[in-house]
Design an enzyme around this catalytic site. Structure first.
Site, PDB file in Angstrom:
ATOM      1  N   TYR A  10       8.392 -58.425 -51.227  1.00 14.01           N
ATOM      2  CA  TYR A  10       7.478 -57.279 -51.094  1.00 14.01           C
ATOM      3  C   TYR A  10       6.830 -57.306 -49.700  1.00 14.01           C
ATOM      4  O   TYR A  10       6.779 -56.292 -49.003  1.00 14.01           O
ATOM      5  CB  TYR A  10       6.416 -57.358 -52.193  1.00 14.01           C
ATOM      6  N   SER A  36       0.958 -52.231 -46.873  1.00 15.87           N
ATOM      7  CA  SER A  36       0.071 -53.008 -47.756  1.00 15.87           C
ATOM      8  C   SER A  36      -0.582 -54.123 -46.944  1.00 15.87           C
ATOM      9  O   SER A  36       0.008 -54.603 -45.962  1.00 15.87           O
ATOM     10  CB  SER A  36       0.894 -53.639 -48.887  1.00 15.87           C
TER      11      SER A  36
END
Ligand code: NDP
Length: 271
Positions: free
Chosen positions: A178, A165
């Protein structure tokens, strides 16, 4: 009006992909896409299937959604099967992959896409939130990669694609766990790429920007409007825009590309 348009349908994904790629580009290949039931994973699964790969569509709990992915692949003449396992569960995942390898003769392509984002401000973050991110996003990718690698080594060929990401590149408020899990994938990719290069296995990372899926629709319009201001292309991405790169990385066209981190983010990071 919502700032997040709907993603294109799985049937449209197949049509889009076949405008760019030959329908037999991946003929004879066997692919495993984790988290292939929804969002980015679904698009990647359909795209690989539309290019001739036989696709195992993994999911955690949403059997109906996984079946829709399978139907979209079968709808364009491809072959697919939905298989449930939790990628963070080592025994369950290794057993499932072993069984599939016996039936399909080993995997040629693995896409480590299954992911969760359990977000919280750092000072409030609970152990369980940290563990949920790390166990699915990072450990799950380790478990799946380890399970398919021996088969790929025997074939002396393989493609492993990790879905990280832009948050793994930049960090983000409220997303320390995350971001750590996604940054960890970059190290995993580069180490595996080095370790497996001599066996003709290429390992690369895609870093999606903000893509229209269930994960981003959970953010709400206000946050998305703020995000769009940071994207030079002034829009979110569609899952098919990740799938196009995944097909390239899964195909022989990328045989001399390994250990790379490629952002597909409308210009958001430019690192
Ligand atoms: P979604 O929330 O839309 O879908 C998540 C998928 O992962 C589902 O198929 C889900 O299965 C599966 N999954 C979740 N946990 C597990 C597990 N333990 N075992 C097996 N499968 C699991 O996510 P997105 O499509 O948005 O994201 C896909 C990947 O892309 C993730 O890794 C995410 O971090 C990354 N990403 C997404 C971005 C975005 O903007 N959307 C941006 C950058 C990266 P089920 O349907 O059964 O629940």
């Amino acid at each position: 009006m919502s700032t997040t348009p709907d993603a294109i349908s799985p049937q449209q994904v197949a049509e889009h992909i076949r405008k760019t790629y030959n329908p037999s580009l991946l003929a004879g290949k066997v692919a495993l896409v984790t988290g292939g039931s929804r969002g980015i994973g679904r698009s990647i699964a359909v795209a690989l299937g539309a290019c001739g790969a036989r696709v195992i569509v993994n999911y955690a709990g949403n059997a109906a959604a996984a079946q829709e992915t399978v139907a979209a692949i079968e709808g364009v003449g491809g072959q697919a099967r939905a298989v449930q396992f939790d990628v963070s569960n080592s025994t369950q995942t290794s057993d499932a992959i072993k069984t599939l390898e016996k039936e399909f003769g080993g995997f040629d392509i693995l896409v480590n896409n299954a992911g969760v984002s359990k977000d919280n401000l750092f000072i409030k973050m609970k152990d369980e939130e940290w563990d949920a991110n790390l166990n699915t996003n990072l450990k799950g990718s380790f478990i799946c990669s380890r399970a398919v690698t021996m088969g790929m080594m025997r074939k002396r060929a393989g493609k492993i694609i990790n879905i990280s990401s832009v948050i793994g590149l930049m960090g983000n408020v409220g997303q320390a766990a995350y971001a750590a899990s996604k940054a960890g994938l970059l190290g995993l990719t580069k180490s595996l790429a080095r370790e497996l290069a001599s066996r003709n296995i290429q390992v690369n990372t895609i870093c999606p920007g903000y893509i229209t899926t269930d994960m981003t629709s959970a953010h709400g319009d206000k946050l998305i409007e703020n995000v769009i201001r940071q994207i030079p292309m002034e829009r979110l991405g569609d899952p098919v825009e990740i799938a196009r790169l995944a097909v390239f990385l899964a195909s022989d066209a990328s045989n001399y590309v390994t250990g790379q981190t490629i952002a597909v983010d409308g210009g958001m990071t430019m690192m």
